[in-house]
Design a protein around this motif. Structure first.
Motif, PDB file in Angstrom:
ATOM      1  N   ASN A  71       0.838  -1.197   0.000  1.00 33.45           N
ATOM      2  CA  ASN A  71       0.000   0.000   0.000  1.00 33.45           C
ATOM      3  C   ASN A  71       0.875   1.250   0.000  1.00 33.45           C
ATOM      4  O   ASN A  71       1.778   1.391   0.833  1.00 33.45           O
ATOM      5  CB  ASN A  71      -0.910   0.015   1.236  1.00 33.45           C
ATOM      6  CG  ASN A  71      -2.072  -0.950   1.108  1.00 33.45           C
ATOM      7  OD1 ASN A  71      -2.467  -1.292   0.001  1.00 33.45           O
ATOM      8  ND2 ASN A  71      -2.616  -1.384   2.229  1.00 33.45           N
ATOM      9  N   ASN A 111      -7.545   1.449   0.373  1.00 33.38           N
ATOM     10  CA  ASN A 111      -7.769   0.032   0.090  1.00 33.38           C
ATOM     11  C   ASN A 111      -7.661  -0.814   1.358  1.00 33.38           C
ATOM     12  O   ASN A 111      -8.386  -1.794   1.538  1.00 33.38           O
ATOM     13  CB  ASN A 111      -6.779  -0.477  -0.957  1.00 33.38           C
ATOM     14  CG  ASN A 111      -7.166  -0.033  -2.363  1.00 33.38           C
ATOM     15  OD1 ASN A 111      -8.167   0.639  -2.562  1.00 33.38           O
ATOM     16  ND2 ASN A 111      -6.347  -0.402  -3.335  1.00 33.38           N
ATOM     17  N   GLU A 132      -3.548   3.761  -7.641  1.00 33.70           N
ATOM     18  CA  GLU A 132      -4.201   2.796  -6.756  1.00 33.70           C
ATOM     19  C   GLU A 132      -5.723   2.931  -6.841  1.00 33.70           C
ATOM     20  O   GLU A 132      -6.445   1.930  -6.976  1.00 33.70           O
ATOM     21  CB  GLU A 132      -3.751   3.001  -5.310  1.00 33.70           C
ATOM     22  CG  GLU A 132      -4.394   2.013  -4.336  1.00 33.70           C
ATOM     23  CD  GLU A 132      -4.140   2.384  -2.881  1.00 33.70           C
ATOM     24  OE1 GLU A 132      -3.788   1.474  -2.107  1.00 33.70           O
ATOM     25  OE2 GLU A 132      -4.297   3.560  -2.525  1.00 33.70           O
ATOM     26  N   GLU A 148      -8.472   0.193  -8.401  1.00 35.22           N
ATOM     27  CA  GLU A 148      -9.537  -0.317  -7.538  1.00 35.22           C
ATOM     28  C   GLU A 148     -10.898  -0.033  -8.162  1.00 35.22           C
ATOM     29  O   GLU A 148     -11.778  -0.913  -8.205  1.00 35.22           O
ATOM     30  CB  GLU A 148      -9.439   0.341  -6.158  1.00 35.22           C
ATOM     31  CG  GLU A 148     -10.371  -0.236  -5.097  1.00 35.22           C
ATOM     32  CD  GLU A 148     -11.828   0.185  -5.253  1.00 35.22           C
ATOM     33  OE1 GLU A 148     -12.712  -0.630  -4.921  1.00 35.22           O
ATOM     34  OE2 GLU A 148     -12.080   1.330  -5.716  1.00 35.22           O
ATOM     35  N   ARG A 160     -13.782  -2.882  -9.274  1.00 36.09           N
ATOM     36  CA  ARG A 160     -15.045  -2.864  -8.525  1.00 36.09           C
ATOM     37  C   ARG A 160     -16.202  -2.428  -9.417  1.00 36.09           C
ATOM     38  O   ARG A 160     -17.322  -2.961  -9.300  1.00 36.09           O
ATOM     39  CB  ARG A 160     -14.924  -1.948  -7.297  1.00 36.09           C
ATOM     40  CG  ARG A 160     -16.196  -1.846  -6.457  1.00 36.09           C
ATOM     41  CD  ARG A 160     -15.978  -1.006  -5.199  1.00 36.09           C
ATOM     42  NE  ARG A 160     -15.195   0.180  -5.476  1.00 36.09           N
ATOM     43  CZ  ARG A 160     -15.678   1.284  -6.054  1.00 36.09           C
ATOM     44  NH1 ARG A 160     -16.959   1.365  -6.369  1.00 36.09           N
ATOM     45  NH2 ARG A 160     -14.892   2.321  -6.296  1.00 36.09           N
TER      46      ARG A 160
END
Length: 363
Positions: free
Chosen positions: A93, A149, A216, A220, A224
Motif C-alpha cells: 500500500n 484500500n 491505486e 480499484e 469494482r
C-alpha cells in the motif's frame, strides 16, 4: 408494545407505484404476502454532534417491528481520520499508516459495530466514501492519513464475516463473492433487494493530489465497477426469475449531486436505465451522501427531444430515488411494503424530536 407505522399520522407519507411483502430469517426465499416495514439510514454519526444524537436514532428504530434495516454508508464524517486498531496490512500500500487507534482515538469501525449491535432487527450495511475512499486524503485532520484500500479490506473483514446480516436478529444474504462481500442480494416477498459498493467521491476514481494515490484508486475503481455492473445485471435477472414485482437498489453515492464530480457513475446510470426499462416494474434506488431526505425521479433516457417534442430527455417513470438523512440531520426513513395497497411502497421520514435544533428566527 411496539409501535406500528400504520398508526403514524404526523409523519409525511410518500407513495411509489407498485411493490410488496415477507419474513425475517427466511432471507432470500421468503415469498409470503404479509406487509412489512424496512428502516433506512446512513451518514451518521458525524463528529461529536452526530455521536451525541446517534443513540436516539437507533433507540427510535428499535421501537418498531422492522423486517430489516439498511445503513447506506458513512459511519463518520470525511475529515475525521479513519482510526483503526492494528491489523494485518498490505505492505505494497502506497499510503503511510498514520491513523492507528489508541485510547484517545478509538477504532471507528469497532465503534460503528458496537452501535449497530444495539439494533434488535436485522441490519444490512454498505460502505461509504468517508469510511474508506477518503481515508487517504491529504485534508484529513492532522495529516493522519491511512490507505483507502486497506480500510476497505478491514471493513470487509469486520462487517461481512458470514452470509448473515448484522443485528441481534439476522437474515441470510447472498454475497457476490469473497472479493466483494459487501455486494449483497436478498428477497422478501415480491421485492428483490440489491446492495452495491458505490461510494461518493466520484466512485473512488482519483486524479491524485488531495484524493490520494491516483493509480491505486483507478485500479480499484475499474475492478469494482465491473463487479458492480455484473451484480446489477445478476440482481435484475434474479428478480425476473423470482417474478418479483419490484426491485430496491441501495448504494451510498448521490450520483446526481450537482455540487460534486459524478463522471464515474455514468456506467452505473446506463445499467440502471437498461435494467429498469427492461424490468418494467417499480425500481427504487436508495442512497445517502447528500444528507437530506428527498424523493425524486432523476433517471432519464438518452433522448435529445422528449415525447412532448421539447428539448431534453424523458424521465424514466418507474424509477424512484430516495435520499436518506445524515450529517447534521440525525433522523431515519422507513418503508412500508403493503401488497394490498395499490401503491404498495410508502416512505415515511422519522424526525427525532430530541435531535431537532433550536431554530433561529429572522433578525
Amino acid at each position: 408494545m411496539r409501535k406500528s407505522l400504520f398508526a403514524i399520522v404526523a409523519a409525511a407519507t410518500l407513495l411509489v407505484p407498485g411493490i410488496a411483502a415477507a419474513d425475517s430469517d427466511h432471507g432470500n426465499n421468503d415469498h409470503s404476502d404479509d406487509s412489512y416495514e424496512v428502516g433506512l439510514f446512513g451518514d451518521m454519526p458525524y463528529a461529536a454532534y452526530g455521536r451525541e444524537h446517534y443513540p436516539a436514532v437507533l433507540a427510535d428504530m428499535n421501537t418498531y417491528d422492522l423486517a430489516f434495516s439498511v445503513f447506506d454508508g458513512d459511519a463518520k464524517n470525511g475529515s475525521e481520520p479513519c482510526y483503526a486498531d492494528a491489523h494485518p496490512t498490505d505492505p505494497a500500500n502506497p499510503t503511510p499508516e498514520n491513523a492507528v487507534a489508541d485510547a484517545t482515538h478509538p477504532d471507528i469501525y469497532q465503534y460503528a459495530l458496537s452501535k449497530w449491535a444495539t439494533l434488535k432487527d436485522p441490519l444490512v450495511v454498505l460502505p461509504g466514501d468517508n469510511d474508506w475512499t477518503d481515508c487517504d486524503r491529504t485534508t484529513i485532520q492532522g495529516g493522519r492519513v491511512s490507505d483507502s484500500n486497506d480500510r476497505l479490506a478491514y471493513e470487509r473483514t469486520l462487517f461481512y464475516p458470514t452470509d448473515r446480516s448484522l443485528g441481534q436478529r439476522t437474515i441470510k444474504l447472498t454475497r457476490q463473492s469473497a472479493q466483494y462481500p459487501e455486494n449483497v442480494r436478498w428477497r422478501k416477498g415480491p421485492v428483490t433487494y440489491i446492495g452495491l459498493n458505490i461510494p461518493g467521491s466520484d466512485n473512488n476514481f482519483s486524479l491524485g493530489g488531495k484524493e490520494g494515490p491516483a493509480a491505486e484508486a483507478q485500479a480499484e475503481y475499474a475492478a469494482r465497477n465491473a463487479a458492480n455492473l455484473q451484480w446489477l445485471r445478476d440482481g435484475f435477472a434474479a428478480a425476473k426469475a423470482d417474478h418479483s414485482r419490484g426491485v430496491m437498489v441501495v448504494i451510498q453515492a448521490d450520483m446526481w449531486d450537482p455540487t460534486a464530480t459524478v463522471t464515474h457513475y455514468a456506467d452505473t446510470k446506463k445499467e440502471l436505465f437498461t435494467q429498469t426499462v427492461a424490468f418494467g416494474g417499480p425500481v427504487v434506488l436508495v442512497n445517502g451522501d447528500s444528507h437530506s431526505f428527498e424523493v425524486d425521479k432523476p433517471l432519464t433516457d438518452y433522448a435529445t427531444t422528449n415525447a412532448a417534442g421539447a428539448a431534453g430527455a424523458n424521465v424514466v417513470e418507474n424509477f424512484t430515488r430516495v435520499t436518506t438523512f445524515g450529517e447534521y440531520q440525525n433522523h431515519w426513513v422507513s418503508v412500508t411494503v403493503d401488497p394490498d395497497d395499490p401503491n404498495v411502497f410508502q416512505f415515511h421520514p422519522h424526525i427525532i424530536a430530541a435531535n431537532v435544533p433550536t431554530y433561529t428566527p429572522p433578525a
